[in-house]
Design an enzyme around this catalytic site. Sequence first.
Site, PDB file in Angstrom:
ATOM      1  N   HIS A 109     -16.583  -2.079   2.948  1.00 49.82           N
ATOM      2  CA  HIS A 109     -15.292  -2.275   2.940  1.00 49.82           C
ATOM      3  C   HIS A 109     -14.300  -1.852   1.795  1.00 49.82           C
ATOM      4  O   HIS A 109     -13.190  -2.405   1.574  1.00 49.82           O
ATOM      5  CB  HIS A 109     -14.721  -3.780   3.448  1.00 49.82           C
ATOM      6  CG  HIS A 109     -15.338  -3.912   4.722  1.00 49.82           C
ATOM      7  ND1 HIS A 109     -15.500  -5.035   5.238  1.00 49.82           N
ATOM      8  CD2 HIS A 109     -16.070  -3.250   5.692  1.00 49.82           C
ATOM      9  CE1 HIS A 109     -16.138  -5.227   6.496  1.00 49.82           C
ATOM     10  NE2 HIS A 109     -16.443  -3.669   6.678  1.00 49.82           N
ATOM     11  N   CYS A 140       0.210   6.374  -9.739  1.00 50.15           N
ATOM     12  CA  CYS A 140      -0.906   7.286 -10.174  1.00 50.15           C
ATOM     13  C   CYS A 140      -0.572   7.760 -11.739  1.00 50.15           C
ATOM     14  O   CYS A 140       0.641   8.498 -11.529  1.00 50.15           O
ATOM     15  CB  CYS A 140      -1.020   8.356  -9.258  1.00 50.15           C
ATOM     16  SG  CYS A 140      -2.225   9.629  -9.371  1.00 50.15           S
TER      17      CYS A 140
HETATM   18 ZN    ZN Z   1      -2.310  10.790  -7.494  1.00 50.40          ZN
END
Ligand code: ZN
Length: 241
Positions: A109, A140
């Site tokens: 999971h 990110c």
């Molecule tokens: Zn990214």
Amino acid sequence: MIPSEARITIISGSGISKASGIPTFRGKDGLWKNYDFMELATPKAFRTNPQLVWEWYYWRLGLISQTNPNKAHLALKSLEDAEYDIVILTQNVDNLHERAGSSRVYHLHGEIYKRRCIQCNDVSYWDASADFENPIVPKCTKCDSMLRPSVVWFNETLDPNIVEKSYSRLQETDLLLIVGTSGLVYPVANFPFIAKQENRQIEIIEFNIESTPLSSMANKTVLGPVEDTLPKFVFEIIKDS
Ligand SMILES: [Zn+2]
């Protein structure tokens, strides 16, 4: 007596983490700020309110980082130390098996300590210096898109590579230990059948607080808290080896 070359596979579920103080997210355990687990662990919840979902994950990460592996995790590590061939297939997203020292853990999971970019899929580890008190939606470093927890939510499919690896391992397993899982969730509900299909000699032993739908597949079910029952069993194997 378990031969030293025996391949041992463990399926672990929330019961083993519960003994370390991690909520099982069932019933009252699943509530956070009056939200139900099922309302937060979904792709829809994240699309609608990523900040809220991340707040919940920060809270969980904070909780998990204060826990430690318990006697059941350590017992599995001691089997590995005794040079048994051990693979753990876990439904748990925490890293307690790894922190106990187990080296081959497949996370069915996903892993709560990893984040994944929703745009470029880059996976990174959680920053250990993160401030759990001040949740923000992480970005990110490669493309500046939002990161999401690298876990499998409701209505999402499991990573096919991990499922494939788990199936192969089950088919070559000599001893299967089912530890602290209700056995209700697929594909784990199917694992004992997959293991037995190709492999009639396999021995299956279940450790759980109560009987489960998997009990009928097991050669033996050991009832009780897994942090007590599993170490006893492992100690007997190691003593005889
Ligand atoms: Zn990214």
